[in-house]
Design a protein around this motif. Structure first.
Motif, mmCIF file in Angstrom:
data_model
loop_
_atom_site.group_PDB
_atom_site.id
_atom_site.type_symbol
_atom_site.label_atom_id
_atom_site.label_comp_id
_atom_site.label_asym_id
_atom_site.label_seq_id
_atom_site.Cartn_x
_atom_site.Cartn_y
_atom_site.Cartn_z
ATOM 1 N N MET A 78 0.845 -1.200 0.000
ATOM 2 C CA MET A 78 0.000 0.000 0.000
ATOM 3 C C MET A 78 0.874 1.242 0.000
ATOM 4 N N LEU A 79 0.503 2.204 -0.826
ATOM 5 C CA LEU A 79 1.325 3.400 -0.977
ATOM 6 C C LEU A 79 1.056 4.428 0.123
ATOM 7 N N HIS A 83 7.198 7.227 1.684
ATOM 8 C CA HIS A 83 7.658 6.010 2.364
ATOM 9 C C HIS A 83 7.851 4.898 1.350
ATOM 10 N N LYS A 84 8.676 3.933 1.704
ATOM 11 C CA LYS A 84 8.887 2.791 0.824
ATOM 12 C C LYS A 84 7.642 1.902 0.773
ATOM 13 N N TYR A 95 11.545 1.396 -3.861
ATOM 14 C CA TYR A 95 10.497 2.260 -4.419
ATOM 15 C C TYR A 95 9.928 3.177 -3.334
ATOM 16 N N ILE A 96 9.834 4.450 -3.643
ATOM 17 C CA ILE A 96 9.259 5.421 -2.702
ATOM 18 C C ILE A 96 7.925 5.905 -3.259
ATOM 19 N N SER A 97 6.879 5.753 -2.486
ATOM 20 C CA SER A 97 5.538 6.095 -2.967
ATOM 21 C C SER A 97 5.418 7.579 -3.289
ATOM 22 N N PRO A 98 4.975 7.894 -4.518
ATOM 23 C CA PRO A 98 4.787 9.311 -4.861
ATOM 24 C C PRO A 98 3.434 9.853 -4.401
ATOM 25 N N TYR A 99 2.548 9.004 -3.943
ATOM 26 C CA TYR A 99 1.233 9.457 -3.451
ATOM 27 C C TYR A 99 0.740 8.450 -2.422
ATOM 28 N N THR A 100 -0.386 8.753 -1.796
ATOM 29 C CA THR A 100 -0.916 7.901 -0.726
ATOM 30 C C THR A 100 -2.180 7.178 -1.185
ATOM 31 N N TYR A 197 -7.205 2.329 -4.974
ATOM 32 C CA TYR A 197 -6.251 3.321 -5.491
ATOM 33 C C TYR A 197 -5.039 3.343 -4.564
ATOM 34 N N GLY A 198 -3.868 3.052 -5.121
ATOM 35 C CA GLY A 198 -2.668 3.030 -4.291
ATOM 36 C C GLY A 198 -2.368 1.672 -3.685
ATOM 37 N N LEU A 199 -3.156 0.661 -4.017
ATOM 38 C CA LEU A 199 -2.828 -0.726 -3.645
ATOM 39 C C LEU A 199 -2.167 -1.334 -4.876
ATOM 40 N N VAL A 200 -0.968 -1.873 -4.745
ATOM 41 C CA VAL A 200 -0.290 -2.446 -5.908
ATOM 42 C C VAL A 200 -1.113 -3.645 -6.390
#
Lengths: 470, 95
Positions: A78-79, A83-84, A95-100, A197-200
């Motif tokens: 989860m983004l 944070h990674k 990978y660093i999340s660009p959004y939440t 949204y934001g779940l890989v």
């Protein structure tokens, strides 16, 4: 074990501060996680900043959110901006999340404190967290055994009291199965009720974000916070208003004969403890009926074809160009192949191969299309059953937590540990695993309710009355 | 069902996966056993059954075709393994 609901009322009543709550949990993590290994990373700094902000709000007399000061762990797929998020994979290690993610943002908006990211099977593929590229998580009830998976880290973190709540994702049982193995509550909400949204993405037609908690009240609270209609997720829907049942008395509960003891490899202790819970529900006034879900035996193969096919497509994006690991090679095609060959672990490769094969020319009709048609048959079984009963009750897993290494070399044996949880995802239902006692060896056993889409309330009611009956 | 090492090589090529020799061998055996287990599906009568792709039977929601700005472009670009200015670097694809 402290409840999230208690933390919120203590913070609102100014009996304790969010910083004090956080520090207590950080101490527990320090004491226990060296052995359990539930967390891939603890967000000490950002969590402390969040906790301070909650305390400042409280001091200023501003209204506090529904999860004020509650530490919540999130699964590593989860983004959370800045944070990674690695999916426990080498390919996304840095990978660093660009959004939440919307579900995580909903927690933050409710004043929860995001305490860290938890271990999982790589890309959520697995049932034991042994497929994590970094390290397996241990079951707090017996550290020689797996915590289940794929959300094993979240389950273990909540079971060991390292956080009162955690998010996981459930594609074929990845919240309910580890909840059962670790002895927590585990909710797989209705498909579409929590934004992804934001779940890989793993298998988009099956994935759903869910909740781990140590009480039914906390499960309900967390679900009500994360559930929302989100235009950023095309499969997100507006949760319809539903009648909340008055009580368990008179509720009709179906016991699928295909899931009964003797119909497969069900452990005798699971059958006994499940029977005891059925007895308790009878005493609460529930009415039981045997139902039939005749296409149950097709659920597992249909699931593995559908899920692997979708995964092979979703994981196409990990090519070493836009993010993640990038192996150097001659041509562009070489970069793709080397990056993916080095970055993905054995189970992920196996499923990509399985899915690619099922979708390839000449096999699409025989595998993928056949699986999606069979899925319709499975869904119809449930539609029919829900004409007769309000909710279905089954053991969550056929046996309690297994030992490390026990099923690693046999993929099919590993897949079979999800036999009771998979049909729920195929049919888009909601499911809730509740603790149903412990085996003679002290291993937790879980039982699950399955209800029609958007009928979480009936499962919560059953969970509440069972918990209060003791 | 027969799956040969050649099939595995073909699938790996389609999936853009570089496999080591021992991996090819492993997956040939495992895919054979997994697909063997999946033969069970052939017993299901699906002659007049439509496939399920969305369990809720939902239609595609549409939105206005309007571009919008992402709040933090830099955060996306920072994840790229190769970068030049505000572009992500890719190897030459056309000679």
């Amino acid at each position: 074990m402290e409840k999230a609901t208690e933390i919120v009322s203590q913070i609102k009543g100014k009996k304790i501060t969010a910083v004090e709550v956080l520090n207590r949990y950080l101490r527990t993590i320090k004491e226990k996680d060296g052995e359990i290994r539930a967390f891939l990373e603890v967000f000490s700094e950002s969590a402390a900043a969040q906790a301070r902000a909650v305390d400042e709000k409280a001091a200023a007399g501003l209204p506090l959110g529904r999860l004020a000061g509650v530490p919540v762990a999130i699964k590593d797929n989860m983004l959370y901006k800045g944070h990674k998020a690695s999916c426990a994979s080498k390919i996304l290690e840095n990978y660093i999340s660009p959004y939440t993610a919307t579900a995580v943002q909903n927690l933050i908006d409710a004043d929860a404190v995001i305490i860290g990211r938890t271990n999982m099977d790589e890309f959520a593929m697995g049932s034991s967290t042994e497929n994590s590229a970094f390290r397996p998580t241990r079951n707090p009830a017996d550290t020689s055994r797996v915590p289940g998976g794929s959300s094993g880290g979240s389950a273990a973190a909540v079971a060991a009291g390292m956080c009162p709540l955690a998010l996981g994702s459930d594609t074929g049982g990845s919240v309910r199965q580890p909840a059962a193995f670790c002895g927590t509550y585990g909710l797989k909400p209705t498909y579409g009720s929590v934004s992804r949204y934001g779940l890989v993405a793993f298998a988009s037609s099956l994935d759903q974000i869910g909740v781990f908690a140590n009480s039914i009240e906390d499960t309900e609270l967390a679900f009500s916070v994360i559930s929302s209609h989100d235009p950023k997720d095309a499969t997100s829907v507006k949760y319809p208003e539903n009648k909340i049942p008055g009580g368990v008395k008179g509720l009709r509960i179906g016991l699928p004969k295909e899931y009964a003891a003797g119909s497969g490899a069900m452990d005798a202790e699971v059958a006994r403890l499940f029977g005891e819970t059925v007895q308790k529900l009878k005493e609460l006034g529930a009415v039981f009926a045997e139902i039939s879900l005749p296409h149950t035996r097709y659920a597992l193969p249909a699931y593995y074809i559908a899920a692997s096919s979708e995964a092979s497509s979703n994981l196409g994006r990990f090519d070493g160009i836009r993010y993640g690991l990038s192996a150097q090679g001659g041509t562009l095609a070489d970069v793709y192949k080397k990056t993916r060959g080095q970055g993905f672990g054995p189970e992920v490769k196996r499923r990509i191969m399985l899915g690619t094969y099922s979708l390839s020319a000449g096999y699409y009709d025989a595998y993928y299309l056949k699986a999606q048609k069979t899925r319709t048959l499975i869904k119809r079984d449930f539609d029919e059953a829900f004409g007769e009963v309000d909710v279905i009750f089954t053991p969550t897993t056929p046996s309690p937590a297994f030992r490390f290494g026990e099923k690693v070399s046999d993929p099919v044996a590993m897949y079979l540990s999800d036999i009771f949880t998979i049909p729920c995802n195929l049919a888009g239902l909601c499911g809730l695993s509740i603790p149903a006692g412990k085996s003679g060896k002290g291993l937790p056993i879980g039982a699950q309710f399955l209800a029609k889409p958007f009928n979480e309330a009936v499962m919560f009611k059953l969970g509440e009355e069972l918990a209060h009956a003791g | 069902m027969e799956i040969t090492e050649k099939d595995v090589e073909h699938i790996a090529e389609l999936a853009r996966l570089e496999l080591a020799a021992e991996e090819k061998k492993l997956y040939t055996g495992q895919l054979k056993s997994i697909f063997g287990w999946m033969e069970e599906l052939n017993k299901a009568d699906t002659a007049s059954v439509p496939p399920t792709s969305n369990v809720l039977g939902a239609a595609n929601p549409l939105r206005e075709d309007k571009p919008f700005y992402f709040e933090d472009r830099e955060a996306i670009l920072k994840n790229a393994p190769g970068r030049e200015y505000d572009f992500i670097k890719v190897k030459k694809v056309i000679e």
